[in-house]
Each structure stands twice: as C-alpha cells, then as structure tokens.
Design an enzyme around this catalytic site. Structure first.
Site, PDB file in Angstrom:
ATOM      1  N   ASP A 145       0.526  -1.636   1.897  1.00  0.00           N
ATOM      2  CA  ASP A 145      -0.016  -0.341   2.272  1.00  0.00           C
ATOM      3  C   ASP A 145      -0.186  -0.360   3.799  1.00  0.00           C
ATOM      4  OD1 ASP A 145      -1.322   2.206   2.015  1.00  0.00           O
ATOM      5  OD2 ASP A 145      -3.229   1.158   2.259  1.00  0.00           O
ATOM      6  N   ASP A 172      -4.549   2.627  -4.033  1.00  0.00           N
ATOM      7  CA  ASP A 172      -3.679   1.463  -4.187  1.00  0.00           C
ATOM      8  C   ASP A 172      -3.882   0.757  -5.520  1.00  0.00           C
ATOM      9  OD1 ASP A 172      -2.498   1.702  -1.644  1.00  0.00           O
ATOM     10  OD2 ASP A 172      -4.206   0.700  -0.710  1.00  0.00           O
ATOM     11  N   ASP A 207      -5.633  -1.713  -0.071  1.00  0.00           N
ATOM     12  CA  ASP A 207      -7.097  -1.768   0.030  1.00  0.00           C
ATOM     13  C   ASP A 207      -7.827  -0.574  -0.552  1.00  0.00           C
ATOM     14  OD1 ASP A 207      -6.448   0.119   2.062  1.00  0.00           O
ATOM     15  OD2 ASP A 207      -8.352  -0.324   3.052  1.00  0.00           O
TER      16      ASP A 207
END
Length: 626
Positions: A312, A508, A504
């Site tokens: 990410d 996600d 995080d």
C-alpha cells in the site's frame, strides 16, 4: 516439591526413571527375573500408549514416525535387552521434557511480552492522587482518569494529563532511550512510566489498546502449530523404510534378532519430531525481537518462500502523517471556511488524510463543529451535515459524483489532495504532502536482492500521486485508484507466489487476508488490518518487513539442517550398529546425544540471520538519519 511438580508434568518420564532405577538395582542384586517383569510392564504401558496414538494418527491419514520407536521397544523386549527398552522409554519421554525446555528457550521473547501485560489500573477518585482504587484493567472505560506510578506499565491507551512525563517505549517500538511526552499527547499501553507519578485519561478499552492487541497476537502465535508435521511427513516414510531395511539386512547377515534391535534403537525419531518445532519457535521469537509478531510457524515458512511483494502507499511506503501545505479554495469561497467545514466532517473519518486536515484546522485556531449526520464511504470519502450544510470530503471522482462542477487540481511529486464540496458545489481542494519513508527504497532493493522478483504498489490514490512516490523507490509496477475489492482481485492474480502484501489501513484488511502473507503496519495501523494480517510490525518502520523475510529463510534453513543432521547421524550410527559393535543399551544412550545435537542446532534460529551488506546497510543508514 520441585521433583513432584516435574513428575506431574511428565508422568511417563517419572515412571521410566523409577522403573530404570528399580530394574538396575534388581539386576545388580541378581534378581534378573523380577527386573525383567518390571521392565516388561513399564515398557508395555508405553508401547500401548504409543500404539494408540499411532492408530489415531493413521485414522487421520497421517503416517508418523512413532512406528520406529514402537518396533524398537518391542524388539528389545523380545531379545531380552530390557534395560535398552527402558532407555528408549526414557529417550522418548525425556524428549518431551527436552522439547518443552527448548521451546521455552526459543519463545522467551514472546513470553516476555505476555509476562509484562498490565493487570490492574489505579482509578483516580475525587480528583486527588491520594484517593485511588485499583480495578482490573479490563474494567477501565474511556475517559476514566488513571494514576500511573513510577516504573509502572501504562495499562490502556491514554492521553497524558500531567504537564510532562518520560516513558520507556522499547517494548513497543524498540527505541532504547526514554521518550518525553507533554500534556495532551497520546501514551500507548505497554510503555513503562519514568520516575514520576503521572495522570492520564483513558482513550480506549483494554481490549482495543495497543499492548493488549499485541498480547492477543502473541497468544495466537504461541497457540498456532508450526508446519513441523508437514516437514516431518516429507521424511517419515523414507526414513522408516531405510531404517527397517538396514535393521532387516543386519539381522539376515548376522542371523541374530539381537542385531535388529541394536540397529533400531538408533533409529528413534526424536530429531525429526523435536528439532523442527524448536527451530520454528526460535524464528517466531527472533521475529518478535526484531519488531514483528508472526502468527505461527506456517507464516514463517511462507515468508521464507516469498517471491512477489505488494505495498500500500499511504502509511506504508510513506510515513502516513500527511501535513496540509495549501488550501486551494474555489472562486467565491474562503480558505479558512473550506478548511473548517472539511475538518469538521473529517472528525468522522478514519482515513489517514483526515488526521492531517483536523490537525491543520486546530493549528490555525479554527473551531470544529459537530455533525448532525455523518457517514464514511470506505476508500472514497465522508459526507456530513455541518451547521445545516451538506459537506463532502474525499476523492475527486467521489466528490464529482455529488458536485458536478468539481475540477482536479495540479499536484507535484509527493503531494495528494482531498476535495471538498459544500451544498452540492465544489468548494476547493486541500493539498497535503506525505513524506516517503527514508528506509523504503532500501527495503525494496533488499527484497529484490533476496529473490523477490515482482514488487508492486496497490493504492487507492490517484495515478499521478502513486507514480510520483513509486518511481524513486524503484517500484515500477503501480496500480492506482483501486477499491478494496480490486486490490484483492489484483493480489489473487499476482505471480509468482507466495505473495507478501504490506498495508496499514482498514481498507487494506481484505487484501491482507487474501495474500499468502499479509503484513500490517501496526505502530499506527488499524485494528482491522492487524486482525486480518499474518504478521504485524510493531515499529513505525518498514525495516522489520525485510528482516522478517530474512528470518523466515534462516529459520527454514535451520529446521531442514537440523532434520538432516539427525537423519545423517542416525543412518551412520545404524550402519555401524549393523556390524554389532554398538550394544543396544549403548546405542540408546548414543541416540539421546543425537537428539541433543539436533536440538542445540535448531536453537540457532534464535540468533537470526546475519545482516547482509548492501541494501541492508543502506537501510540502516537511512534509519539513522531520521
């Protein structure tokens, strides 16, 4: 008392020791028949228990290695080597105790986290430090005022009320030096207070606090089973066949069934059954020491085999603390009003940009208003009714769907924007900047150097922003403006496998759960991401991700090496015993030394791999410059 406690913990070992002492004394006294009967009964009990366990395993379609120990015990009894049969019992039952000791040694860093878990909290009553009552930490609720005495552990996540305090945060972040906090700053549970008593106000319940979440992860890691059954199964059938073949040939050549027993006492399976779990526990413990809680030995094995990685962007490759750099108000709109309305709406958002917007409004002295209605659309934005006006803050496409006159603003490298609409009209854009983690480029390079051939970025941000972050990091594959479901689809299609995914945020969680190995950045990441992930990074750094991959590979190498050491030594000794030069009793004791050698080697997993030069050194240098 200690001996009695050990006897209760290991009844077979205690019984075997007593039987061996009794048989030895009777043999020395010339009472061989009595000694033989005691040995037969004692070993018979162990044979029955072992046979029952073996049948249950076979019914579960699992062929184990216990058959070798079973045959060895029966064979030594039949040829009259009853002392050797007792030594085999001691070896098997002693192996259980030895495994427990080695496991505790290997898991000491995990256990240390559990031992430090706070149990009570001092609730301040009547506004005075002198009037406190102790309650179980599970009964603490938000807004309770607590007293934390010198050198005590902060029981729940809280806000510091005292003017200033110093805390030891090493258990959470690995930072060895005390960290100073001032009134109004957040103090995480699990940190150790300094030399002065301080007051804090509870922010969260115990179960939702940082340290208790870590403890829950540790419990999960400890209770999980390492993939030792799979490892042992790969060797069980061939090792059993080779052992029986050597013993059978030795019997045939010598014409004496005693030779069969002499060979099989050296074929007991303890090295295969004990060394591998000890190695995996050592890997779990080493990972915890490096700042990563890994949820089980199976994850360690997957980390060792990782061939693709996806990250990410916000809060993972970047630091996750965007700062407002500019308010670009639309024509006829006041910049401070746009920021005030946006920050008021962002009070109800969990997105990482929301914190930066709220912080900027407070720093400018703007008064945030409560919402009569608020709703967050995950990965898109938030809508709220503020002072009777409809406010929308979020991605350009989402805001444009509610305010058609929305227009995109130009951004430079490292910038990102939250778009604002008020009462169905475009009100402006809030430009924020989120700095790239200084260690990110070196971690990406380190993964490539360790055989991770495909590295991609999966993000919900715009293409331009994502590409600007990815390019200097060496990430050439970028997938931007993704919804959570699209991230999951892309992750499922990525090859080669296994896939490592690092993220995080709440958005996600689905892709972390879908990846072969999901790693959550837990220092400031969401609870949902941590629960969905296979491993959680406790430090606010990407470096532990690289170390986790290294530790996984080192652990798997140690486990295999320990197994092969046991196999090679056992086969070599069996070939020697086939000549008749190793008596059955001596062979049983020698095999115990083989067990010890393999277990001591398996404990090498505790030391972890030696840091490699190059990318790792560059990572350390980057971290030291923070």
């Amino acid at each position: 008392m200690r001996l009695l406690r050990l006897a209760r913990l290991y009844p077979l070992l205690a019984g075997g020791v007593l039987a061996t002492i009794a048989v030895t004394l009777l043999s020395l006294a010339g009472l061989h028949d009595a000694g033989r009967w005691i040995a037969t009964v004692a070993v018979g009990v162990v044979i029955a228990i072992t046979a029952w366990d073996m049948v249950r395993d076979i019914l579960r379609a699992h062929f184990g290695l216990d058959i070798l120990a079973l045959i060895a015990m029966v064979a030594t009894l039949l040829v009259g080597e009853y002392i050797a049969s007792l030594v085999i019992v001691l070896m098997l039952s002693g192996g259980e105790a030895l495994e427990d000791y080695a496991s505790r040694r290997a898991a000491r860093d995990l256990t240390a986290l559990l031992d430090r878990s706070p149990q009570t909290a001092h609730v301040v009553e009547n506004g005075t430090d002198a009037s406190t009552r102790d309650v179980p930490v599970g009964e603490v609720v938000p807004d309770m005022e607590l007293l934390v005495r010198p050198s005590e552990i902060v029981p729940v996540d809280a806000v510091l009320l005292s003017e200033r305090a110093s805390f030891d945060e090493s258990s959470l972040t690995g930072e060895s030096l005390p960290v100073s906090r001032v009134a109004g700053e957040e103090v995480l549970s699990g940190v150790v207070n300094g030399s002065n008593a301080v007051r804090v106000r509870a922010l969260r319940h115990s179960a939702d606090s940082q340290y208790q979440q870590i403890v829950a992860l540790v419990h999960e890691a400890q209770q999980s089973k390492a993939p030792t059954v799979r490892l042992a199964d790969r060797f069980a059938v061939p090792f059993t066949l080779v052992s029986l073949l050597i013993a059978g040939v030795a019997w045939w050549i010598a014409g004496d069934p005693l030779r069969f027993a002499q060979v099989l006492v050296l074929a007991t399976p303890c090295p295969l059954l004990i060394a591998a779990p000890v190695a995996f526990l050592g890997g779990l413990s080493r990972s915890a020491k490096e700042g990563v809680i890994v949820k089980g030995g199976g994850v360690i094995e997957q980390l060792a085999r990782v061939r693709s990685a996806a990250f990410d962007k916000t809060g993972t490759l970047t630091q996750g603390r965007p700062e407002l750099v500019e308010v670009r108000a639309a024509d006829g709109m006041d910049a401070d009003e746009v920021l005030r309305f946006a920050a008021s709406a962002e009070q109800y958002s969990s997105h990482v940009l929301a914190e930066g917007v709220r912080r900027a409004a407070v720093d400018r002295g703007l008064r945030l208003a409560p919402a009569a209605f608020a709703e967050e659309i995950a990965t898109n934005g938030v809508t709220a009714t503020i002072e009777g006006r409809a406010v929308v803050v979020g991605k350009p496409a989402y805001v444009a769907s509610l305010a058609p006159d929305t227009r995109r603003t130009e951004l430079v490298s490292g910038q990102l924007a939250a778009y604002v609409a008020i009462d169905g009209r475009f009100a402006g854009a809030l430009v924020l900047a989120d700095a790239v983690r200084p260690e990110a480029a070196a971690v990406v390079a380190g993964l490539r150097a360790r055989g991770v051939g495909r590295i991609a970025m999966l993000t919900g941000d715009t293409e331009a922003t994502a590409a600007a972050i990815a390019a200097p990091l060496g990430v050439t594959e970028v997938h931007a403006e993704l919804l959570p479901a699209q991230k999951v689809t892309l992750a499922a299609e990525m090859a080669p496998r296994p896939l490592l995914m690092v993220g995080d945020g709440v958005n996600d969680a689905p892709v972390l759960a879908a990846a072969d190995v999901g790693v959550a950045m837990g220092a400031r990441g969401s609870t949902a991401a941590g629960e969905a992930a296979d491993a959680v990074v406790l430090k606010d750094s990407l470096l532990p991700v690289l170390r986790a991959v290294e530790i996984g590979r080192h652990t798997l190498q140690v486990a295999y090496a320990a197994i092969w050491i046991g196999i090679v030594l056992s086969v070599g000794l069996m070939l020697i015993a086939a000549t008749g030069v190793i008596p059955a009793v001596a062979g049983a004791f020698i095999q115990e030394l083989v067990d010890l050698a393999t277990i001591l080697y398996a404990l090498r997993a505790l030391t972890g791999p030696k840091p490699r030069r190059g990318a790792y050194s560059a990572t350390r240098a980057a971290m030291s410059c923070r």
